[in-house]
Write a protein that holds these residues in place. Structure first.
Motif, PDB file in Angstrom:
ATOM      1  N   ARG A 136       6.699  -5.147  15.789  1.00 34.99           N
ATOM      2  CA  ARG A 136       7.472  -5.975  14.841  1.00 34.99           C
ATOM      3  C   ARG A 136       6.931  -5.817  13.420  1.00 34.99           C
ATOM      4  N   ILE A 137       5.624  -5.586  13.278  1.00 33.99           N
ATOM      5  CA  ILE A 137       5.051  -5.314  11.946  1.00 33.99           C
ATOM      6  C   ILE A 137       5.604  -3.970  11.443  1.00 33.99           C
ATOM      7  N   ILE A 138       5.584  -2.974  12.325  1.00 32.49           N
ATOM      8  CA  ILE A 138       6.065  -1.633  11.947  1.00 32.49           C
ATOM      9  C   ILE A 138       7.544  -1.693  11.562  1.00 32.49           C
ATOM     10  N   ASN A 139       8.351  -2.402  12.365  1.00 38.77           N
ATOM     11  CA  ASN A 139       9.790  -2.482  12.066  1.00 38.77           C
ATOM     12  C   ASN A 139      10.057  -3.216  10.756  1.00 38.77           C
ATOM     13  N   ALA A 140       9.270  -4.259  10.490  1.00 35.89           N
ATOM     14  CA  ALA A 140       9.471  -5.010   9.238  1.00 35.89           C
ATOM     15  C   ALA A 140       9.207  -4.097   8.037  1.00 35.89           C
ATOM     16  N   ILE A 141       8.151  -3.292   8.107  1.00 37.41           N
ATOM     17  CA  ILE A 141       7.833  -2.385   6.986  1.00 37.41           C
ATOM     18  C   ILE A 141       8.914  -1.310   6.874  1.00 37.41           C
ATOM     19  N   LYS A 142       9.335  -0.796   8.018  1.00 39.00           N
ATOM     20  CA  LYS A 142      10.391   0.226   8.038  1.00 39.00           C
ATOM     21  C   LYS A 142      11.642  -0.300   7.329  1.00 39.00           C
ATOM     22  N   GLU A 143      12.011  -1.535   7.625  1.00 40.78           N
ATOM     23  CA  GLU A 143      13.209  -2.105   6.990  1.00 40.78           C
ATOM     24  C   GLU A 143      12.996  -2.336   5.501  1.00 40.78           C
ATOM     25  N   ARG A 144      11.837  -2.879   5.125  1.00 37.40           N
ATOM     26  CA  ARG A 144      11.572  -3.142   3.700  1.00 37.40           C
ATOM     27  C   ARG A 144      11.600  -1.861   2.878  1.00 37.40           C
ATOM     28  N   LEU A 145      11.153  -0.752   3.501  1.00 34.56           N
ATOM     29  CA  LEU A 145      11.116   0.528   2.758  1.00 34.56           C
ATOM     30  C   LEU A 145      12.383   1.353   2.998  1.00 34.56           C
ATOM     31  N   ASN A 146      13.252   0.788   3.856  1.00 33.91           N
ATOM     32  CA  ASN A 146      14.512   1.470   4.158  1.00 33.91           C
ATOM     33  C   ASN A 146      14.282   2.874   4.732  1.00 33.91           C
ATOM     34  N   LEU A 147      13.345   2.966   5.654  1.00 34.70           N
ATOM     35  CA  LEU A 147      13.044   4.264   6.274  1.00 34.70           C
ATOM     36  C   LEU A 147      13.854   4.415   7.559  1.00 34.70           C
ATOM     37  N   PRO A 148      14.429   5.601   7.797  1.00 31.98           N
ATOM     38  CA  PRO A 148      15.129   5.792   9.070  1.00 31.98           C
ATOM     39  C   PRO A 148      14.140   5.853  10.232  1.00 31.98           C
ATOM     40  N   ALA A 197       0.833  -1.220   0.000  1.00 34.48           N
ATOM     41  CA  ALA A 197       0.000   0.000   0.000  1.00 34.48           C
ATOM     42  C   ALA A 197       0.860   1.260   0.000  1.00 34.48           C
ATOM     43  N   VAL A 198       1.956   1.234   0.753  1.00 30.25           N
ATOM     44  CA  VAL A 198       2.844   2.402   0.770  1.00 30.25           C
ATOM     45  C   VAL A 198       3.491   2.581  -0.597  1.00 30.25           C
ATOM     46  N   LYS A 199       3.966   1.475  -1.171  1.00 31.39           N
ATOM     47  CA  LYS A 199       4.594   1.567  -2.498  1.00 31.39           C
ATOM     48  C   LYS A 199       3.598   2.089  -3.535  1.00 31.39           C
ATOM     49  N   GLU A 200       2.350   1.657  -3.414  1.00 29.57           N
ATOM     50  CA  GLU A 200       1.316   2.091  -4.365  1.00 29.57           C
ATOM     51  C   GLU A 200       1.097   3.605  -4.296  1.00 29.57           C
ATOM     52  N   VAL A 201       0.970   4.129  -3.071  1.00 24.52           N
ATOM     53  CA  VAL A 201       0.682   5.569  -2.945  1.00 24.52           C
ATOM     54  C   VAL A 201       1.899   6.397  -3.368  1.00 24.52           C
ATOM     55  N   LEU A 202       3.099   5.881  -3.120  1.00 27.93           N
ATOM     56  CA  LEU A 202       4.306   6.601  -3.545  1.00 27.93           C
ATOM     57  C   LEU A 202       4.381   6.627  -5.067  1.00 27.93           C
ATOM     58  N   GLN A 203       4.205   5.455  -5.656  1.00 26.66           N
ATOM     59  CA  GLN A 203       4.308   5.347  -7.116  1.00 26.66           C
ATOM     60  C   GLN A 203       3.266   6.233  -7.804  1.00 26.66           C
ATOM     61  N   HIS A 204       2.052   6.214  -7.278  1.00 29.22           N
ATOM     62  CA  HIS A 204       0.960   7.005  -7.856  1.00 29.22           C
ATOM     63  C   HIS A 204       1.316   8.489  -7.924  1.00 29.22           C
ATOM     64  N   ASN A 205       2.097   8.939  -6.948  1.00 31.58           N
ATOM     65  CA  ASN A 205       2.421  10.368  -6.866  1.00 31.58           C
ATOM     66  C   ASN A 205       3.851  10.682  -7.308  1.00 31.58           C
ATOM     67  N   GLY A 206       4.510   9.703  -7.918  1.00 33.99           N
ATOM     68  CA  GLY A 206       5.877   9.926  -8.389  1.00 33.99           C
ATOM     69  C   GLY A 206       6.856  10.201  -7.260  1.00 33.99           C
ATOM     70  N   LEU A 207       6.608   9.576  -6.114  1.00 34.85           N
ATOM     71  CA  LEU A 207       7.468   9.793  -4.943  1.00 34.85           C
ATOM     72  C   LEU A 207       8.276   8.534  -4.642  1.00 34.85           C
ATOM     73  N   SER A 208       9.333   8.700  -3.861  1.00 33.97           N
ATOM     74  CA  SER A 208      10.100   7.537  -3.403  1.00 33.97           C
ATOM     75  C   SER A 208      10.129   7.564  -1.876  1.00 33.97           C
TER      76      SER A 208
END
Ligand code: UT7
Length: 324
Positions: A256-268, A230-241
């Motif tokens: 642990r769900i939040i941390n897993a997503i944080k790591e997959r998206l490489n967010l600080p 869902a995060v990738k979809e909204v980013l892509q839709h708006n030309g964002l990374s």
């Protein structure tokens, strides 16, 4: 272009705190197990406050922070799966309690923990179509009413809470960039509440328990996958990374769900808002409660890109990107 801008936020949690140590006295669990497996240390529970009362408190705060009077609101959408009554909707009760104008549309959206993202999506579309100009959007749930407090696999996770936003039509660049909501009913049995509605005497079948049931492990895996998508979809839709995100506000279900997503998206770390420690999973209240805390904590400034993502029973999931 007509945009839906967030003009004010508000939230409310009941006063009563149930800590992990309190739960140790209720079920066979430990503070250590709950903290390491979920990130939750305490949660709030209603001791009589209704869903409507909580929604009204959060809504009134959002209106005040927007500087908008209840009489100006022309749409009320409430995300909840724990309404006080089967009908009328919580939105109608909020409309009445806040003395809003008669005749405006007011309705609930049932999407469990995705309730707020769904409700905001509806309001965004009403505003961008020119149908509404000032909407009150609330996410609220009182899961303490549907939790089996003898079931250690679920009672440790949830709490009660409400959050609200006032969304106004605007011609500027700020506002909701897009939102994307999804569901897949084939997974309904992963997380559900069997029997708030009783059988009639004309039906066969036993009366069902009204407690929430959950397959935690499977839900966990789908939560990570669908929120990441869902995060990738909204980013892509708006030309964002991912680097463009100023603040990511995920549904607060499990650290642990939040941390897993944080790591997959490489967010600080500092770009991911987390308050699960204090409230647990407040279902539809989770994201707007976090958003309000982030706003009041000065974590969001004008022009920031805020991304929110949710996941819940249904299954439902979704995301929203906002230029603040
Ligand atoms: O908005 C969406 C809402 N739902 C979710 O987000 C749920 C997502 N799922 C989760 O958060 C996790 O799956 C849970 C927190 C529910 C469970 O964590 P887990 O790491 O998946 O644990 P598990 O279910 O695999 O259980 C591990 C062990 C089991 O014991 P055995 O079979 O290994 O001996 C459980 O019986 O932990 C036991 N256990 C507990 N022990 C102490 C389960 N609940 C507890 C507990 N205290 N409260």
């Amino acid at each position: 272009m007509l945009m839906a801008r967030i003009a004010g936020t508000g939230s409310y949690v009941p006063e009563k705190v149930i800590s992990n140590h309190d739960l140790e006295r209720m079920v066979e669990t430990t503070d250590d197990w709950i903290t390491t497996r979920t990130g939750i240390r305490e949660r709030r529970v209603s001791t009589g406050e209704s869903t409507t009362e909580m929604a009204v408190k959060a809504g009134r705060m959002a209106l005040r922070s927007a500087g908008i009077s209840p009489s100006e609101i022309d749409l009320v959408v409430v995300g909840t799966v724990t309404p006080d009554l089967v009908f009328p909707s919580t939105a109608c009760l909020v409309q009445s309690a806040l003395s809003m104008r008669g005749g405006i549309p007011a309705f609930d959206v049932a999407a469990a923990c995705s309730g707020f993202i769904y409700a905001l999506d509806v309001a965004d579309r009403y505003i961008r179509s020119g149908t509404s100009k000032k909407a009150l959007v609330i996410g609220v749930d009182v899961f303490s009413r549907i939790i089996d407090w003898n079931d250690r696999t679920t009672c440790i996770l949830f709490g009660d809470g409400a959050g609200a936003v006032v969304v106004v039509a605007s011609n500027g660049r700020e506002g909701i960039l897009s939102s994307h909501i999804h569901s897949d009913g084939t997974y309904w049995e992963l997380l559900y509440t069997p029997g708030a509605i009783r059988h009639s005497p004309f039906e066969r079948g036993e009366q069902r328990d009204h407690y929430l049931l959950m397959k935690g492990n499977e839900t966990f895996k789908l939560a990570v996958r669908s929120m990441e998508e869902a995060v990738k979809e909204v980013l892509q839709h708006n030309g964002l990374s991912p680097e463009d995100i100023s603040l990511f506000i995920p549904h607060q279900a499990n650290i642990r769900i939040i941390n897993a997503i944080k790591e997959r998206l490489n967010l600080p770390e500092e770009k991911v808002f987390v308050n699960i420690k204090k409230y647990g999973n407040t279902s539809a209240g989770s994201i707007p409660l976090a958003l309000d805390e982030a706003v009041r904590g000065g974590l969001i400034g004008r022009g920031d890109i805020v991304v929110m993502a949710s996941f819940g029973g249904g299954l439902t999931w979704g995301s929203t990107a906002i230029r603040w």
